[in-house]
Design a protein around this motif. Structure first.
Motif, short mmCIF file in Angstrom:
data_model
loop_
_atom_site.label_atom_id
_atom_site.label_comp_id
_atom_site.label_asym_id
_atom_site.label_seq_id
_atom_site.Cartn_x
_atom_site.Cartn_y
_atom_site.Cartn_z
N PHE A 84 2.33 8.26 -17.16
CA PHE A 84 1.27 8.31 -16.15
C PHE A 84 1.03 6.93 -15.54
N GLN A 85 0.91 5.92 -16.41
CA GLN A 85 0.67 4.57 -15.90
C GLN A 85 1.83 4.07 -15.03
N THR A 86 3.05 4.46 -15.40
CA THR A 86 4.22 4.08 -14.61
C THR A 86 4.21 4.77 -13.25
N ALA A 87 3.98 6.08 -13.27
CA ALA A 87 3.96 6.84 -12.01
C ALA A 87 2.81 6.39 -11.12
N TRP A 88 1.69 6.01 -11.73
CA TRP A 88 0.53 5.56 -10.95
C TRP A 88 0.90 4.32 -10.14
N LEU A 89 1.62 3.39 -10.75
CA LEU A 89 2.06 2.20 -10.02
C LEU A 89 3.01 2.56 -8.89
N THR A 90 3.93 3.49 -9.14
CA THR A 90 4.86 3.94 -8.11
C THR A 90 4.11 4.58 -6.95
N ASN A 91 3.09 5.37 -7.27
CA ASN A 91 2.29 6.02 -6.23
C ASN A 91 1.53 5.00 -5.39
N VAL A 92 0.98 3.99 -6.04
CA VAL A 92 0.26 2.93 -5.32
C VAL A 92 1.22 2.19 -4.39
N ASP A 93 2.39 1.89 -4.89
CA ASP A 93 3.39 1.20 -4.09
C ASP A 93 3.73 2.00 -2.84
N GLY A 94 3.94 3.30 -3.02
CA GLY A 94 4.23 4.15 -1.87
C GLY A 94 3.07 4.28 -0.92
N ALA A 95 1.85 4.29 -1.45
CA ALA A 95 0.67 4.40 -0.59
C ALA A 95 0.51 3.17 0.30
N VAL A 96 0.83 1.99 -0.24
CA VAL A 96 0.75 0.78 0.58
C VAL A 96 1.75 0.86 1.74
N ASP A 97 2.96 1.33 1.47
CA ASP A 97 3.92 1.54 2.56
C ASP A 97 3.36 2.49 3.61
N ALA A 98 2.76 3.58 3.16
CA ALA A 98 2.22 4.57 4.10
C ALA A 98 1.06 4.02 4.91
N LEU A 99 0.20 3.22 4.27
CA LEU A 99 -0.92 2.62 5.00
C LEU A 99 -0.42 1.68 6.09
N ARG A 100 0.56 0.89 5.77
CA ARG A 100 1.10 -0.04 6.77
C ARG A 100 1.80 0.72 7.89
N ALA A 101 2.50 1.79 7.54
CA ALA A 101 3.17 2.59 8.56
C ALA A 101 2.14 3.25 9.48
N TYR A 102 1.05 3.74 8.90
CA TYR A 102 -0.01 4.38 9.71
C TYR A 102 -0.63 3.35 10.66
N GLU A 103 -0.90 2.16 10.14
CA GLU A 103 -1.49 1.12 10.97
C GLU A 103 -0.56 0.75 12.13
N ALA A 104 0.72 0.60 11.84
CA ALA A 104 1.68 0.22 12.88
C ALA A 104 1.83 1.31 13.93
N ALA A 105 1.83 2.56 13.47
CA ALA A 105 2.03 3.67 14.40
C ALA A 105 0.82 3.90 15.29
N ASN A 106 -0.37 3.56 14.80
CA ASN A 106 -1.59 3.88 15.54
C ASN A 106 -2.34 2.65 16.06
N GLY A 107 -1.76 1.48 15.84
CA GLY A 107 -2.37 0.27 16.37
C GLY A 107 -3.74 -0.01 15.79
N VAL A 108 -3.93 0.27 14.50
CA VAL A 108 -5.22 0.05 13.84
C VAL A 108 -5.01 -0.85 12.62
N ARG A 109 -6.12 -1.27 12.03
CA ARG A 109 -6.09 -2.05 10.80
C ARG A 109 -7.26 -1.61 9.92
N PHE A 110 -6.93 -1.22 8.70
CA PHE A 110 -7.96 -0.81 7.75
C PHE A 110 -8.49 -2.06 7.04
N GLU A 111 -9.67 -2.48 7.44
CA GLU A 111 -10.23 -3.69 6.83
C GLU A 111 -10.86 -3.41 5.47
N THR A 112 -11.54 -2.29 5.34
CA THR A 112 -12.16 -1.94 4.06
C THR A 112 -11.45 -0.72 3.49
#
Length: 587
Positions: free
Chosen positions: A458-486
């Motif tokens: 679980f702890q291993t997969a949780w880190l993998t999921n967080v890593d993937g979520a950061v990629d997705a957040l950056r991709a969303y920001e780039a695609a929509n011209g936004v920045r999640f500050e909080t």
């Protein structure tokens, strides 16, 4: 017991340098220097049970950098000192592994305090000073608990503030028992008690018991006690008047007591049973000391009753069995509130004194041997357990594989057994493709595994999921011209603001355990949650714990946010002004 030859050797000019090198202070300085060198590089750690607990320090350091104050700007179930020390050490050693930074940061406080103790003790006996210093270094350097919470060896990334309290109690006990210089004693007692208060308030309660025992026995004078108290309350007053943090911290603890309204008695029994391996010999030793000293104790009690005086009361209470009983009570009270700790390590300085006293004064060889064996049986378990666990974890990690990541910074310097890494992949796939089965478990109030948060996969997969979520957040920001500050992660730990150099919302609790560590959200918390740019919801797997946590914050998110699927393992509540098309329309 005293090593007078140390002073004789040091008195010769040609031996001064050699004596300085051989002194315990030099050994302490060398140990601290070596730890500093280790923190200049990122040393991967084997993953362990509840490993995500130390990610709270990353979240806290990021909040402190934003100007947030623990208890004032966000709810904290423990004191803020550990967070500040971690942030300071991380600033000095940015490449240091977070687990090692969190585990060693207390040495900023305990290092100078134990150094003062060594300065006093080594004047009388260098051997005795080393006997106190070496166990302290063992417990401070090896970041492991004395209890087992999982059968496989791994790093103990949880209970760090409990370990810190135990190390502070060790320093306090050593000072109360061995330090003779009143100024050093007052300074160490004040410093240890201030640190105990601001690490975990239950540790300060245990520390008060130790101090009252020493005062009642005449070991600490009224002048030293008053000096220590004045220093303690002066520091508290300065922190309160400048930051308002002391009263806010007490308010958080009172709120925490409301959440944890269960009976204390079962937890006391639990603490005693978990540590029975050392409590049984310690308890038998206490009874042995009582009966062995009963005639002298009775005589001093009769004398004190006939002619009451402070000295007489001190003589009555300055008994080894009284000290040991008080220390055991303090330890059981503290451990009753813990999951993970270096339990009862502060008994060691007292047990050492008891053995030395009997070796020097007892006329009964049989009694001396009995006392020595019982003291050893009570003192050794914490040392052997910590040494064994560290050896198992680090030697066993030779064949571990590094967890692959792109966005986790030093947090990603983690390795795991190949078979568990493969299991993490299989379980993550099951969480995604068999979502209904895990929803059914969550509906029944059950976790996928009874030890889910301790499971290495679980702890291993949780880190993998967080890593993937950061990629997705950056991709969303780039695609929509936004920045999640909080960024708010509706989970136990929220490393995203630190990983992405963003901000965590104010007011929101750190260490989100909905059953033990979060009071109901008030208006300020609800407003802060409603203002976040994005709130993340982990879904691999869905659990009753995360559902309960989401239920606390969902009313604050429903009106101004829209739920989307960010990754197969994360949903997200995006603030409506940051959704596709709305930013352009609103500009």
């Amino acid at each position: 017991m005293h090593a007078s030859t140390d002073l004789d050797a040091a008195a010769k000019p040609d031996n001064i340098a050699l004596a300085a090198i051989r002194s315990p202070l030099a050994a302490l300085a060398l140990a601290l220097a070596l730890l500093s060198l280790l923190l200049t590089v990122t040393i991967p750690q084997p993953i362990g049970p509840m490993f995500w607990d130390h990610y709270l320090y990353l979240d806290a350091a990021n909040r402190l950098a934003d100007g947030q104050i623990p208890s004032v700007d966000f709810f904290a179930p423990v004191g803020g000192l550990g967070y500040y020390l971690f942030a300071a050490l991380q600033a000095a050693f940015p490449s240091g592994h977070p687990l090692l930074l969190a585990s060693w940061c207390l040495l900023i406080v305990t290092g100078p305090l134990i150094g003062l103790i060594m300065l006093d003790i080594q004047k009388r006996s260098r051997a005795l000073a080393y006997a106190i210093l070496l166990p302290f270094l063992l417990f401070s350097v090896l970041p492991f608990n004395t209890g087992d919470f999982y059968p496989y060896p791994g790093s103990d990334g949880f209970g760090i503030y409990n370990r810190q309290v135990c190390q502070l109690l060790y320093v306090l006990a050593a000072a109360l028992i061995y330090v003779s210089n009143p100024r050093i004693l007052a300074t160490v007692v004040a410093g240890a008690m201030i640190a105990l208060f601001f690490v975990k308030i239950t540790g300060a309660v245990a520390g008060v018991i130790l101090c009252l025992t020493a005062f009642a026995a005449g070991r600490i004078s009224l002048r030293s006690a008053v000096t220590s108290a004045l220093i303690f309350f002066s520091v508290l007053a300065a922190i309160e008047f400048s930051l308002g943090a002391a009263s806010a911290y007490v308010a958080d603890i009172l709120a925490l007591l409301d959440v944890n309204d269960g009976s204390l008695l079962p937890r006391l029994f639990q603490a005693a049973s978990l540590n029975a391996g050392l409590l049984l010999p310690a308890g038998i030793l206490c009874l042995t000391l009582f009966f062995a000293n009963l005639p002298a104790f009775a005589a001093s009690l009769r004398a004190a009753c006939r002619r009451p005086s402070v000295v007489g009361i001190n003589q009555v209470l300055d008994q080894n069995f009284v000290w040991l009983a008080a220390f055991l009570v303090a330890g059981i009270l503290f451990e009753s509130q813990n999951t993970g700790s270096q339990a009862f390590i502060f008994l060691y300085p007292l047990l050492l004194r008891i053995v030395l006293d009997f070796a020097a004064k007892s006329t009964s060889k049989r009694l001396t041997i009995t006392v020595s064996l019982l003291a050893t049986a009570a003192a050794l378990p914490p040392m052997t357990v910590v040494a064994q666990k560290s050896a198992r974890a680090w030697i066993g990690a030779v064949n571990n594989v590094r967890i692959e990541s792109r966005n986790l910074k030093t947090m990603g310097a983690v390795n795991v057994r190949p078979i568990l890494a493969l299991r993490a992949e299989h379980m993550r796939d099951a969480y995604i493709t068999q979502r209904g089965a895990f929803d059914t478990l969550a509906d029944a109030g059950e976790l996928p595994s009874f030890l889910l948060y301790s499971d290495f996969d679980f702890q291993t997969a949780w880190l993998t999921n967080v890593d993937g979520a950061v990629d997705a957040l950056r991709a969303y920001e780039a695609a929509n011209g936004v920045r999640f500050e909080t960024i708010f992660n509706i989970d136990f730990a929220n490393p995203f603001p630190w990983l992405m150099d963003r901000h965590a919302p104010k007011r929101v609790a750190i260490g989100a355990d909905p059953f033990r560590a979060i009071p109901p959200p008030d208006a300020k918390v609800r407003a802060a949650v409603a203002a976040v740019d994005i709130a993340l919801v982990p879904t691999c797997p869905p659990t009753n714990v995360n559902r309960t946590l989401l239920a606390l914050y969902l009313p604050s998110l429903e009106a101004g946010h829209t739920r989307i699927t960010l990754t197969p393992c994360y949903d997200a509540f995006v603030r409506n002004g940051l959704r596709p098309g709305e930013t352009a329309a609103g500009s």
